[in-house]
Design an enzyme around this catalytic site. Structure first.
Site, PDB file in Angstrom:
ATOM      1  N   GLU A  93     -15.814  22.144 -47.928  1.00 10.07           N
ATOM      2  CA  GLU A  93     -15.943  22.634 -49.301  1.00 10.07           C
ATOM      3  C   GLU A  93     -17.108  23.609 -49.422  1.00 10.07           C
ATOM      4  OE1 GLU A  93     -17.639  22.730 -53.405  1.00 10.07           O
ATOM      5  OE2 GLU A  93     -18.585  21.979 -51.590  1.00 10.07           O
ATOM      6  N   GLU A  94     -18.230  23.216 -48.812  1.00  8.66           N
ATOM      7  CA  GLU A  94     -19.490  23.943 -49.034  1.00  8.66           C
ATOM      8  C   GLU A  94     -19.439  25.391 -48.559  1.00  8.66           C
ATOM      9  OE1 GLU A  94     -21.781  23.036 -50.813  1.00  8.66           O
ATOM     10  OE2 GLU A  94     -21.985  20.858 -50.813  1.00  8.66           O
ATOM     11  N   ASP A 134     -24.469  15.031 -52.628  1.00  6.62           N
ATOM     12  CA  ASP A 134     -23.472  16.113 -52.470  1.00  6.62           C
ATOM     13  C   ASP A 134     -22.836  16.011 -51.097  1.00  6.62           C
ATOM     14  OD1 ASP A 134     -21.951  18.340 -52.826  1.00  6.62           O
ATOM     15  OD2 ASP A 134     -23.589  19.768 -52.676  1.00  6.62           O
ATOM     16  N   HIS A 191     -15.562  15.881 -51.690  1.00  4.06           N
ATOM     17  CA  HIS A 191     -15.561  16.560 -50.387  1.00  4.06           C
ATOM     18  C   HIS A 191     -16.377  15.785 -49.360  1.00  4.06           C
ATOM     19  CE1 HIS A 191     -19.525  18.666 -50.685  1.00  4.06           C
ATOM     20  NE2 HIS A 191     -19.230  18.827 -51.954  1.00  4.06           N
TER      21      HIS A 191
HETATM   22 ZN    ZN Z   1     -20.516  19.414 -53.500  1.00  4.14          ZN
END
Ligand code: ZN
Length: 484
Positions: free
Chosen positions: A343-344, A309, A297
């Site tokens: 995504e988050e 992330d 992502h």
């Molecule tokens: Zn992630």
């Protein structure tokens, strides 16, 4: 979700079947004969290319350069923000420069949450500031903040059991301390304090909600992350304390002192904001309509620069695609890189992708996302539903074994979060399980920056992804029961 559960059950049963059948050895010897006939599975030539890709990746790839470029030139990229739009522009430019086919952005609209200001302090008995951050999606407090006493709960279960009205007019605090694991499997359990906790607290009358960060570090970096307000329950402001600050609250409360505190959040929501998925491909030479999906992502939380992330995943999967392309290899099927947006904040890009590609999902052969930081891969699982799929899975595992990667079974749905909507639509997945013992030290904090990544560990992941994507895309193997 029941579909997801069914798939993982199947996976477990199949792993047990291997055990009963005398293990992998039997299946491998069966494989040798299929490979020799070339009737199905991976051809000798295809396997040789996979080995070359693996070896090349282990001598160095572009993964670290890619994630460094993204996190430096774009930085934090919250879903629906102008920064996320800059990340899409960065991706389009980078993918075009690398010469991939089908480079495009597929836009969608969303409500974009924005953080403006936040803070908290103990007023009594021992006045002092606290390291705190608002949970993603938190409503703002009044301008003067919320002033109240803290009701301390050791676990989320304790809060759930609290009688209705027992925390009326107070700030509910939940400890629910997470411990580190290799596979991050406890995250689902502990992050319920973050996602579901605010509405549970509000249903008992709380005016504000505070958690110990869902994280495993002992630094003063609070961990943000999405909350999910429940319909019909008042929306209360919600924040996370860093672990040492949570200790502080618990120490004072254990002393039987009432902790009186103030917390404030300024946030807003922008309706109809733009997000999008960015796509690039190596077009299949024989069956271009059959798709193998890899990706990561593109959005991140706003506190750090989103290196682990999920800049790491962007670097790993983009570098894997580049490795295959630069080797001059054209697989039988198309390999599609998807850099998912938003995504988050609830897998919005993944849901948009499912909708936009509904008609082609039956031709999505298998998918895998890299979204667990930059640690090395140690285990490989797949929810293959066919014998030929199992056989190819073992070929992949066999090639990755010298890297310390072993095939295994798993209770979790595979493939990574952005594949959940596709799993629900019947798309099989494969997952590279990374060593995540330090993942939740950095996850969703201001400390998620590129200096934490190790280039060789990223290359290790690239090797695994390249072998997987190449072998599946160059085959005609199906992983779905009832297909073909
Ligand atoms: Zn992630």
């Amino acid at each position: 979700m029941s579909q997801v559960k069914g798939d993982s059950m199947h996976l477990r049963n199949r792993a047990m079947d291997w055990g009963r059948a005398g293990g992998v050895g039997l299946i491998l010897s069966a494989l040798v004969s299929t490979a020799a006939t070339g009737a199905e599975g991976a051809s000798r030539e295809s396997l040789a290319h996979a080995k070359t890709l693996r070896n090349r990746a282990l001598t160095g790839t572009s993964a670290m350069t890619i994630v460094t470029s993204l996190t430096t030139e774009v930085g934090p990229r919250l879903a629906g923000s102008d920064a996320e739009a800059r990340a899409r522009a960065w991706a389009l430019q980078t993918l075009t420069a690398k010469g991939f086919a089908g480079v495009r952005s597929e836009p969608f609209e969303m409500d974009a949450w924005q953080r403006h200001d936040e803070g908290a302090e103990i007023i009594a008995p021992y006045p002092q500031p606290l390291a705190v951050t608002a949970l993603g999606g938190s409503v703002p407090t009044p301008e003067t903040g919320l002033l109240g006493t803290v009701a301390v709960f050791e676990t989320l279960e304790d809060l759930k059991r609290a009688p209705a009205g027992s925390v009326t007019g107070r700030i509910a605090y939940v400890g629910h301390a997470m411990q580190r694991t290799q596979d991050g499997s406890s995250y689902g359990y502990f992050n319920e304090a973050r996602t579901a906790g605010p509405s549970i607290a509000a249903s008992k009358g709380a005016m504000g909600y505070l958690i110990r960060s869902v994280g495993t570090d002992s630094h003063r970096f609070p961990h943000t992350g999405s909350l999910r307000y429940q319909e019909g329950i008042p929306r209360i402001p919600a924040m996370a304390l860093s672990n040492p600050d949570a200790d502080q609250i618990e120490r004072i409360a254990a002393d039987k002192s009432d902790v009186r505190m103030r917390m404030w959040v300024d946030s807003s929501e922008r309706p109809a904001a733009q997000s999008g998925n960015v796509i690039a491909e190596i077009t299949g030479r024989e069956a271009p309509e059959e798709i193998v999906v890899i990706g990561a992502h593109l959005d991140s939380w706003d506190l750090g620069t989103g290196a682990i992330d999920d800049g790491a995943g962007v670097g790993i999967t983009m570098a894997a695609l580049e490795l295959i392309k630069d080797a001059g290899l054209a697989p039988r099927r198309t390999i599609r890189l998807v850099l998912w947006g938003a995504e988050e904040v609830g897998l919005l890009g993944a849901q948009a992708y499912r909708k936009q590609h509904e008609a082609a999902l039956a031709q999505h052969v298998i998918g895998s996302e890299s979204d667990f930081g930059g640690g090395r891969v140690w285990k490989l699982t797949a929810d293959s539903q066919t014998e030929e799929g199992d056989a190819l899975f073992l070929e992949i595992a066999n090639l990755l074994a010298p890297m310390g990667i072993a095939p295994g079974s798993d209770d979790q749905p595979g493939g990574g979060p952005d594949l959940y909507p596709l799993i629900a639509a019947g798309v099989p997945t494969l997952r590279m399980h990374q060593d995540g013992r330090d993942y939740f030290d950095l996850h969703h904090t201001a400390d998620d920056t590129v200096d934490k990544l190790d280039a060789a560990a990223l290359d290790h992941n690239v090797a695994a992804f390249a072998v997987f994507a190449w072998l599946v895309a160059d085959s005609d193997v199906t992983f779905r029961a009832g297909a073909q």
